[in-house]
Enzyme design. Sequence first.
Site, PDB file in Angstrom:
ATOM      1  N   GLU A  88      51.919 -44.177  25.114  1.00 51.88           N
ATOM      2  CA  GLU A  88      51.064 -44.746  24.060  1.00 51.88           C
ATOM      3  C   GLU A  88      51.367 -44.119  22.694  1.00 51.88           C
ATOM      4  OE1 GLU A  88      49.655 -47.377  24.807  1.00 51.88           O
ATOM      5  OE2 GLU A  88      49.485 -47.195  26.975  1.00 51.88           O
ATOM      6  N   HIS A  99      54.203 -45.898  21.147  1.00 53.89           N
ATOM      7  CA  HIS A  99      53.789 -47.103  20.396  1.00 53.89           C
ATOM      8  C   HIS A  99      53.200 -46.718  19.038  1.00 53.89           C
ATOM      9  CE1 HIS A  99      54.477 -49.947  23.600  1.00 53.89           C
ATOM     10  NE2 HIS A  99      53.482 -49.538  24.361  1.00 53.89           N
ATOM     11  N   ASP A 151      63.918 -54.291  21.613  1.00 57.09           N
ATOM     12  CA  ASP A 151      62.995 -53.215  21.237  1.00 57.09           C
ATOM     13  C   ASP A 151      63.365 -52.647  19.873  1.00 57.09           C
ATOM     14  OD1 ASP A 151      65.311 -51.871  21.848  1.00 57.09           O
ATOM     15  OD2 ASP A 151      64.441 -50.573  23.375  1.00 57.09           O
ATOM     16  N   VAL A 176      65.876 -51.032  19.054  1.00 53.75           N
ATOM     17  CA  VAL A 176      66.567 -49.740  19.178  1.00 53.75           C
ATOM     18  C   VAL A 176      67.962 -50.043  19.709  1.00 53.75           C
ATOM     19  CG1 VAL A 176      66.604 -47.531  20.416  1.00 53.75           C
ATOM     20  CG2 VAL A 176      64.429 -48.467  19.597  1.00 53.75           C
ATOM     21  N   THR A 181      69.376 -48.445  23.578  1.00 56.23           N
ATOM     22  CA  THR A 181      68.739 -48.769  24.854  1.00 56.23           C
ATOM     23  C   THR A 181      69.400 -50.031  25.423  1.00 56.23           C
ATOM     24  OG1 THR A 181      67.036 -49.971  23.618  1.00 56.23           O
ATOM     25  CG2 THR A 181      66.488 -47.744  24.338  1.00 56.23           C
ATOM     26  N   GLN A 205      67.366 -55.295  28.606  1.00 54.28           N
ATOM     27  CA  GLN A 205      66.688 -55.292  29.914  1.00 54.28           C
ATOM     28  C   GLN A 205      65.844 -56.548  30.080  1.00 54.28           C
ATOM     29  OE1 GLN A 205      64.752 -51.525  30.958  1.00 54.28           O
ATOM     30  NE2 GLN A 205      62.971 -52.619  31.750  1.00 54.28           N
TER      31      GLN A 205
HETATM   32  N1  ARG Z   1      49.782 -49.614  28.239  1.00 52.29           N
HETATM   33  C1  ARG Z   1      50.255 -49.415  29.589  1.00 52.29           C
HETATM   34  C2  ARG Z   1      49.210 -49.941  30.540  1.00 52.29           C
HETATM   35  O1  ARG Z   1      48.044 -49.688  30.333  1.00 52.29           O
HETATM   36  C3  ARG Z   1      50.539 -47.969  29.867  1.00 52.29           C
HETATM   37  C4  ARG Z   1      51.596 -47.749  30.879  1.00 52.29           C
HETATM   38  C5  ARG Z   1      51.808 -46.276  31.119  1.00 52.29           C
HETATM   39  N2  ARG Z   1      52.616 -46.066  32.277  1.00 52.29           N
HETATM   40  C6  ARG Z   1      52.605 -44.917  32.995  1.00 52.29           C
HETATM   41  N3  ARG Z   1      53.412 -44.755  33.993  1.00 52.29           N
HETATM   42  N4  ARG Z   1      51.778 -43.955  32.724  1.00 52.29           N
HETATM   43  O2  ARG Z   1      49.526 -50.603  31.508  1.00 52.29           O
HETATM   44 ZN    ZN Z   2      53.043 -50.031  26.310  1.00 51.64          ZN
HETATM   45 CA    CA Z   3      63.795 -58.628  28.116  1.00 49.72          CA
END
Ligand code: ARG
Ligand code: ZN
Ligand code: CA
Length: 254
Positions: free
Chosen positions: A164, A167, A186, A188, A191, A194
């Site tokens: 987070e 982001h 993305d 970038v 990377t 994907q």
């Molecule tokens: N914004 C994503 C969600 O809420 C966060 C994902 C985080 N992933 C993790 N392996 N901690 O789904």
């Molecule tokens: Zn995210």
């Molecule tokens: Ca994609």
Amino acid sequence: TDEILRIPVVVHVVARTDAENISDDQVISQIEVLNKDYRATNADLAAVPDVFSSLVGDAKIEFVLATVDPDGDPTSGITRTSTTQSTFGIDNAIKFADRGGADAWPADRYLNMWVGLLRGGLLGYAQFPGGPADTDGVVITHTAFGTTGTATEPFNLGRTATHEVGHYLNLFHIWGDDGSGCGGTDEVSDTPNQGSENTGKPTFPKVSCNNGPAGDLFMDYMDYVDDDTMVMFTAGQVSRMRTCLETARSSLRV
Ligand code: ARG
Ligand code: ZN
Ligand code: CA
């Protein structure tokens, strides 16, 4: 530049139950994870396949719990708010005292992190740079925050905050947020392109969008895999985050 960039953090713990009122230790365990992941000193970095090891980036960003509050008084950098709300969603209610949450501290000086019980399996969400100050920051469900206390597998290694905050510092998801297509980006350059997001614990290599033989960089923090499977940012992602801290979020640095 190459200098270490330091970000003051305030963690707003918003709780209805005792479990949700997570300990200072749990908060500190999260800050420790951020300080490893954003310095590429996390032990599990060793899991990066050799073909990708040259991509690993050290963001040179450090996180410190605030020691001075907005009034200039000493603080632990942790606020505690008792709420009657049983759960919170992506509607930002947790960010407002009059909606059962806690008001943001000035977003130009603090990274606000709210921790509460989120509904619908939501682990967390973030606001990108350039948005309103009163909702700026990241929100994380308490069972995916830190590495101790109520932190629960497979999201008990503090990587939701790592993701987070990515982001918050202007990173997009590594799959380009285009569903399963190969046309998204993305923004970038180092990377791999994907298809869709990866989840769980994929096995290397995981090929999509003709990105073989190495395949997806599913071990990147900006994918959706389990905490124990996401272990790195790339140099390109690091550069994007540092640019953000030198421009849109330059007032944060201490
Ligand atoms: N914004 C994503 C969600 O809420 C966060 C994902 C985080 N992933 C993790 N392996 N901690 O789904
Ligand atoms: Zn995210
Ligand atoms: Ca994609």
